[in-house]
Design a protein around this motif. Structure first.
Motif, short mmCIF file in Angstrom:
data_model
loop_
_atom_site.label_atom_id
_atom_site.label_comp_id
_atom_site.label_asym_id
_atom_site.label_seq_id
_atom_site.Cartn_x
_atom_site.Cartn_y
_atom_site.Cartn_z
N VAL A 71 -6.74 -1.43 10.02
CA VAL A 71 -7.49 -2.43 9.26
C VAL A 71 -7.42 -2.12 7.76
N ILE A 72 -7.59 -0.86 7.40
CA ILE A 72 -7.53 -0.45 5.98
C ILE A 72 -6.14 -0.71 5.43
N GLU A 73 -5.11 -0.39 6.19
CA GLU A 73 -3.74 -0.61 5.74
C GLU A 73 -3.47 -2.09 5.47
N GLU A 74 -3.92 -2.96 6.37
CA GLU A 74 -3.74 -4.41 6.18
C GLU A 74 -4.49 -4.89 4.93
N ALA A 75 -5.72 -4.39 4.74
CA ALA A 75 -6.50 -4.79 3.57
C ALA A 75 -5.81 -4.36 2.28
N LEU A 76 -5.24 -3.16 2.27
CA LEU A 76 -4.52 -2.68 1.08
C LEU A 76 -3.29 -3.54 0.81
N LYS A 77 -2.55 -3.85 1.84
CA LYS A 77 -1.35 -4.69 1.67
C LYS A 77 -1.74 -6.07 1.15
N ASP A 78 -2.82 -6.64 1.72
CA ASP A 78 -3.28 -7.95 1.26
C ASP A 78 -3.71 -7.93 -0.20
N ALA A 79 -4.17 -6.77 -0.67
CA ALA A 79 -4.60 -6.63 -2.06
C ALA A 79 -3.43 -6.31 -2.99
N GLY A 80 -2.23 -6.22 -2.43
CA GLY A 80 -1.05 -5.94 -3.25
C GLY A 80 -0.80 -4.47 -3.53
N VAL A 81 -1.45 -3.61 -2.76
CA VAL A 81 -1.27 -2.17 -2.95
C VAL A 81 -0.10 -1.70 -2.09
N LEU A 82 0.79 -0.93 -2.69
CA LEU A 82 1.93 -0.39 -1.96
C LEU A 82 1.43 0.58 -0.89
N VAL A 83 1.84 0.37 0.34
CA VAL A 83 1.51 1.27 1.44
C VAL A 83 2.83 1.85 1.92
N ALA A 84 2.95 3.15 1.82
CA ALA A 84 4.19 3.82 2.23
C ALA A 84 3.89 4.79 3.36
#
Length: 189
Positions: free
Chosen positions: A27-40
């Motif tokens: 859930v946190i990963e999806e929220a970060l991606k939706d906010a435009g934060v790079l998730v690696a």
């Protein structure tokens, strides 16, 4: 080597707790991606490995790492512009240079890594090779047979290889990161 790694951590998760944590992370990963934060992320690697890899890939860029992990101080070996900022708001503990090699030689109780045999001559020699650049503990192709060529006692060398395998971050080509376009612009998000 991995069977004992971090086995001493207090409060291991039950299967149910692990599933709940995994769900929260998703859930946190999806929220970060939706906010435009790079998730690696790369399966099988710890976050430390990725942070080291990014610092290695971009040695002249400003790199900000938000973490309370003193092991990350050695990212400065690759990138002089690394800034490590506390996540918790408390002042981050600065451990100094050569944290990883020190933990390889002297052990790391929090990760259940035992100290190498108390052979001061061997430990000093390993540190000299490391500081001179002759021994690259971040080299992912380093093998036990290659370490044996340094001429140290075989039992010491075996323990050294195990500790390097467990403790040294794995530097990877950040282009291998799945579902992520790695370039300077995306890293600055």
């Amino acid at each position: 080597y991995l069977q004992d790694y971090k086995e001493n951590r207090v409060g291991k998760l039950s299967p149910t707790q692990y599933k709940l944590l995994k769900l929260q992370c998703d859930v946190i990963e999806e929220a970060l991606k939706d906010a435009g934060v790079l998730v690696a992320k790369v399966d099988g690697l710890e976050a430390d490995d990725l942070m080291y890899s990014f610092a290695y890939k971009f040695p002249n860029e400003d790199v900000i790492i938000r973490a309370d992990d003193g092991d990350l101080d050695d990212t400065k070996l690759f990138c002089s512009k690394v800034s490590i900022q506390s996540v918790s708001g408390r002042e981050s503990i600065r451990m100094g240079d050569n944290v990883i090699i020190s933990k390889i030689l002297n052990g790391d109780l929090k990760d259940n890594i035992k100290a190498l045999p108390n052979d001061i001559v061997c430990k000093s020699q390993v540190m000299n090779w490391y500081l001179s650049g002759e021994l690259n503990i971040f080299d992912t192709t380093l093998t036990y047979d290659r370490l044996l060529k340094y001429g140290l006692d075989p039992e010491f060398t075996k323990a050294l290889y195990k500790n390097i395998f467990l403790k040294a971050p794995k530097i990877i080509d950040v282009g291998e990161i799945k579902d992520t376009v790695v370039n300077k612009d995306s890293l600055r998000k």
